[in-house]
Write an enzyme that holds these catalytic residues in place. Structure first.
Site, short mmCIF file in Angstrom:
data_model
loop_
_atom_site.label_atom_id
_atom_site.label_comp_id
_atom_site.label_asym_id
_atom_site.label_seq_id
_atom_site.Cartn_x
_atom_site.Cartn_y
_atom_site.Cartn_z
N SER A 29 0.82 -1.22 0.00
CA SER A 29 0.00 0.00 0.00
C SER A 29 0.86 1.27 0.00
O SER A 29 1.59 1.51 -0.95
CB SER A 29 -0.95 -0.05 1.20
OG SER A 29 -1.96 0.93 1.09
N ASP A 85 11.15 5.15 -9.46
CA ASP A 85 10.91 5.78 -10.75
C ASP A 85 11.63 7.12 -10.90
O ASP A 85 12.01 7.50 -12.01
CB ASP A 85 9.40 5.98 -10.97
CG ASP A 85 8.69 4.69 -11.32
OD1 ASP A 85 9.36 3.63 -11.36
OD2 ASP A 85 7.47 4.72 -11.57
N LYS A 101 -0.78 -4.00 -3.38
CA LYS A 101 -2.07 -3.36 -3.07
C LYS A 101 -2.03 -1.93 -3.58
O LYS A 101 -1.40 -1.06 -2.99
CB LYS A 101 -2.37 -3.38 -1.57
CG LYS A 101 -3.72 -2.74 -1.23
CD LYS A 101 -3.97 -2.73 0.26
CE LYS A 101 -5.34 -2.13 0.56
NZ LYS A 101 -5.41 -0.69 0.28
#
Length: 407
Positions: free
Chosen positions: A310, A321, A335
């Site tokens: 999560s 990224d 999740k």
């Protein structure tokens, strides 16, 4: 005269319609308190739920069927709401009775009394799984591990329990015992008795690992509660003063928590860049950015594993990224859905999936997880072995940081 007859005829029709409408809307035909709660829950889902097909069904028909039932008291109304939500086939969208709703509100800060487990329903199997035991909790001391399946609680099968019903069964007064039957891959189901205790939700553990070669600031973040951003910022500041020149951020077995806390922690490490995209059912993409400056520019390795979920995945994805950190460990939980809490008029509530998130490179994490830059598996270790010579993932992070500093 003809016009007068026509007018009287129209007037008679209007009066008849009004009498019929008034009869339909009379107190006898008004919704009962139980029906009002069911309707309120239906409207919240109708307005906010991520999937506008409502699991490929006629959501209005679901409401009609629920209101046809004899709702004799509050409990039958709650059962009707649970029945409606079950048709969505979404384990994260669920009903909370007043006690469960209050409990969930305090779950992201303060203290709890229970065994100290973060749990989830596996969306593929529907089984109740351990995301992670809370650090220092009775569950962790009992040896319960991420991905363990909880088959029974106090002798009651969990296959038909909601998350909140399962959590409620495991909570109780300090010093009382609760029995869990655990199923683990490669082992026979085992019954474990755990003594409940007070669970302190302290999200940040930090220390300086200093020797002749290393000045590593080690930070373990156990969950994203309301205090996580400020506590992590304080930890980095203190480690910088002590001479830390590289960092290991340990997100292993961190089940997540508050979305905003995950975003704020990411901003502490990033000078600029997108942190996360959110996508609602209209496909509209919101985004959260970092505007800096970061607390430190020192090299960073982030440790992740199957219990990283999560908000932890939001943070890991943002740092990966944006090329701010190297991820090391095992693929994360997967999740990628966002829930909001909605309170109903009687103090009960709903947790409703309202959006999903994507990483800055538009990766969808839900059910997929994040693959680390360097995949290194590890056998389960005790809390006392974390960030020591027995911790192979941590040792790999140290070696990676040494190469970064020396290169």
């Amino acid at each position: 005269m003809d016009n007068l007859k026509v007018f009287r005829g129209i007037l008679s029709l209007l009066m008849a319609f009004w009498l019929a409408f008034s009869s339909f809307c009379s107190p006898a035909a008004a919704l009962t308190d139980e029906q009002k709660i069911v309707s309120q829950a239906w409207r919240i889902v109708n307005r906010a739920y991520l999937d506008d097909t409502f699991n490929h069904q006629n959501w209005a028909q679901v409401r009609q069927e629920a209101l046809k039932a004899r709702l004799k008291d509050r409990d039958t109304a709650y059962e009707a709401i649970q029945g409606m939500l079950k048709t969505l086939d979404d384990p994260f969208t669920r009903f909370l009775d007043p006690r469960q709703y209050r409990s969930l509100q305090v779950n992201t800060s303060g203290e709890l009394t229970g065994v100290g487990l973060q749990i989830a329903l596996n969306p593929e199997t529907g089984k109740l799984e351990v995301v992670t035991p809370i650090t220092g909790s009775p569950a962790e001391k009992a040896g319960i591990q991420p991905r363990d399946r909880i088959i029974k609680i106090e002798g009651k099968p969990t296959e038909n329990l909601t998350l909140d019903q399962a959590a409620s069964l495991m909570r109780g007064r300090i010093g009382s015992a609760v029995s869990l039957v655990i199923d683990r891959d490669g082992a026979a189901p085992k019954e474990i008795s755990i003594i409940r205790d007070r669970i302190t939700l302290n999200p940040v553990i930090a220390k300086l690992q200093k020797d002749k070669q290393n000045n590593i600031g080690y930070i373990r973040l156990t969950q994203f509660n309301a205090n996580a951003p400020s506590e992590l910022a304080r930890a980095v500041s203190e480690l910088e003063e002590k001479g830390a020149d590289r960092y290991v951020l340990d997100l292993r077995n961190n089940p997540g928590g508050l979305l905003q806390a995950g975003i704020e922690v990411a901003r502490l490490w990033l000078d600029s860049g997108i942190v996360v995209y959110t996508v609602n059912r209209q496909g509209i993409q919101g985004n959260f950015e970092s505007f800096g400056p970061a607390l430190t520019q020192d090299p960073l390795v982030v440790l992740v594993n199957q219990g990283t979920a999560s908000a932890s995945e939001i943070l890991a994805g943002a740092l990966q990224d944006n090329k701010r950190a190297t991820l090391l460990g095992e693929k994360t939980f997967g999740k990628g859905l966002i829930q909001s809490l909605f309170e109903l008029s009687d103090g009960s509530g709903l947790a409703v999936t309202i959006a999903k998130y994507e990483t800055p490179n538009h990766r969808d994490i839900n059910k997929l997880g994040i693959t680390p830059d360097k995949v290194i598996s590890s056998e389960p270790i005790t809390i006392n072995q974390v960030a020591t010579s027995d911790d192979v993932q941590y040792q790999a992070a140290v070696k990676l940081l040494e190469s970064k500093v020396n290169s």
